[in-house]
Write a protein that holds these residues in place. Sequence first.
Motif, PDB file in Angstrom:
ATOM      1  N   PHE A   1      64.259  61.338  72.068  1.00 11.87           N
ATOM      2  CA  PHE A   1      63.465  62.418  71.499  1.00 11.87           C
ATOM      3  C   PHE A   1      63.016  62.173  70.070  1.00 11.87           C
ATOM      4  O   PHE A   1      62.197  62.923  69.550  1.00 11.87           O
ATOM      5  CB  PHE A   1      64.270  63.729  71.527  1.00 11.87           C
ATOM      6  N   GLY A   2      63.555  61.164  69.409  1.00 12.82           N
ATOM      7  CA  GLY A   2      63.295  60.939  67.994  1.00 12.82           C
ATOM      8  C   GLY A   2      61.849  61.013  67.568  1.00 12.82           C
ATOM      9  O   GLY A   2      61.462  61.893  66.800  1.00 12.82           O
TER      10      GLY A   2
ATOM     11  N   PRO B   1      57.084  65.844  62.930  1.00 12.54           N
ATOM     12  CA  PRO B   1      55.787  66.499  62.763  1.00 12.54           C
ATOM     13  C   PRO B   1      54.680  65.461  62.897  1.00 12.54           C
ATOM     14  O   PRO B   1      54.866  64.285  62.579  1.00 12.54           O
ATOM     15  CB  PRO B   1      55.843  67.056  61.335  1.00 12.54           C
ATOM     16  N   PRO B   2      53.497  65.878  63.356  1.00 14.23           N
ATOM     17  CA  PRO B   2      52.405  64.915  63.587  1.00 14.23           C
ATOM     18  C   PRO B   2      52.069  64.049  62.371  1.00 14.23           C
ATOM     19  O   PRO B   2      51.769  62.874  62.518  1.00 14.23           O
ATOM     20  CB  PRO B   2      51.209  65.804  63.963  1.00 14.23           C
TER      21      PRO B   2
ATOM     22  N   ASP C   1      53.113  58.528  62.112  1.00 14.98           N
ATOM     23  CA  ASP C   1      52.569  57.219  61.743  1.00 14.98           C
ATOM     24  C   ASP C   1      53.364  56.559  60.625  1.00 14.98           C
ATOM     25  O   ASP C   1      53.441  55.330  60.547  1.00 14.98           O
ATOM     26  CB  ASP C   1      51.101  57.346  61.314  1.00 14.98           C
ATOM     27  N   ASN C   2      53.973  57.360  59.766  1.00 12.10           N
ATOM     28  CA  ASN C   2      54.714  56.830  58.619  1.00 12.10           C
ATOM     29  C   ASN C   2      56.007  57.637  58.416  1.00 12.10           C
ATOM     30  O   ASN C   2      56.142  58.365  57.440  1.00 12.10           O
ATOM     31  CB  ASN C   2      53.831  56.885  57.367  1.00 12.10           C
ATOM     32  N   PRO C   3      56.958  57.493  59.368  1.00 11.77           N
ATOM     33  CA  PRO C   3      58.189  58.294  59.242  1.00 11.77           C
ATOM     34  C   PRO C   3      59.069  57.781  58.104  1.00 11.77           C
ATOM     35  O   PRO C   3      59.026  56.597  57.753  1.00 11.77           O
ATOM     36  CB  PRO C   3      58.874  58.097  60.588  1.00 11.77           C
TER      37      PRO C   3
ATOM     38  N   ILE D   1      59.111  65.998  52.490  1.00 12.25           N
ATOM     39  CA  ILE D   1      60.401  65.298  52.557  1.00 12.25           C
ATOM     40  C   ILE D   1      60.548  64.386  51.346  1.00 12.25           C
ATOM     41  O   ILE D   1      61.622  64.295  50.747  1.00 12.25           O
ATOM     42  CB  ILE D   1      60.540  64.509  53.878  1.00 12.25           C
ATOM     43  N   ALA D   2      59.462  63.726  50.968  1.00  8.99           N
ATOM     44  CA  ALA D   2      59.491  62.846  49.798  1.00  8.99           C
ATOM     45  C   ALA D   2      59.746  63.644  48.526  1.00  8.99           C
ATOM     46  O   ALA D   2      60.517  63.221  47.657  1.00  8.99           O
ATOM     47  CB  ALA D   2      58.179  62.079  49.685  1.00  8.99           C
TER      48      ALA D   2
END
Length: 192
Positions: free
Chosen positions: A48-49, A54-55, A59-61, A140-141
């Motif tokens: 599920f990760g 979020p969308p 692309d850049n988790p 998050i950053a």
Amino acid sequence: MSDQIEPVEAQIDLAPTSWPKVIGIISIAWASLGLSCLACGMTMQLAFGPSMLPPDLRDNPPPSMKFGVMQVIQTVISLVLSGILLAAGIQTMRRSVAGRTLHLLWALLSMLGLVWGLYAAWRGQQEMMVWAKDNPSNPIAQQTLKGGPVGMVIAGVMITFFAIWPVFCLIWFGAIKRTKESFGAEAVKDYI
């Protein structure tokens, strides 16, 4: 005739000492918890990760949301340690001295695993800081860049939590219960 009465030796059937059962159950429970957490973590990460992100993060988790080499190594270490502790708990409940040896082996390897885990966490935090600086608009950053002493408090709590049982086992089996006799009499079926 002698007026002295000779003592009659009575044989009393005592219950075996209970500590092997208690220590064995705690070790089995601790190992089962470790294996359960590993199974849940692996399932969440692999199945599920990516879909749970979020969308805008797919692309850049952040590095903390990727399953990399450090996480694979930590997972293997945890799996091996949980298996050793499970065997140690079972052998201790059986009153086998092998339980002592396995507990000591597990405790030593667990302390090394804790050091590795701290290193992996530190390295992951460093990667998060680099990612956060490269993505300053990400929420998050922004939270990562705020930092603060919370990370140190969490690390202290985690060290304490993960070190309590290994330290206890090192003391218990390394200094107190060192012989076969210290395991007590063989367990009678009625007491198990």
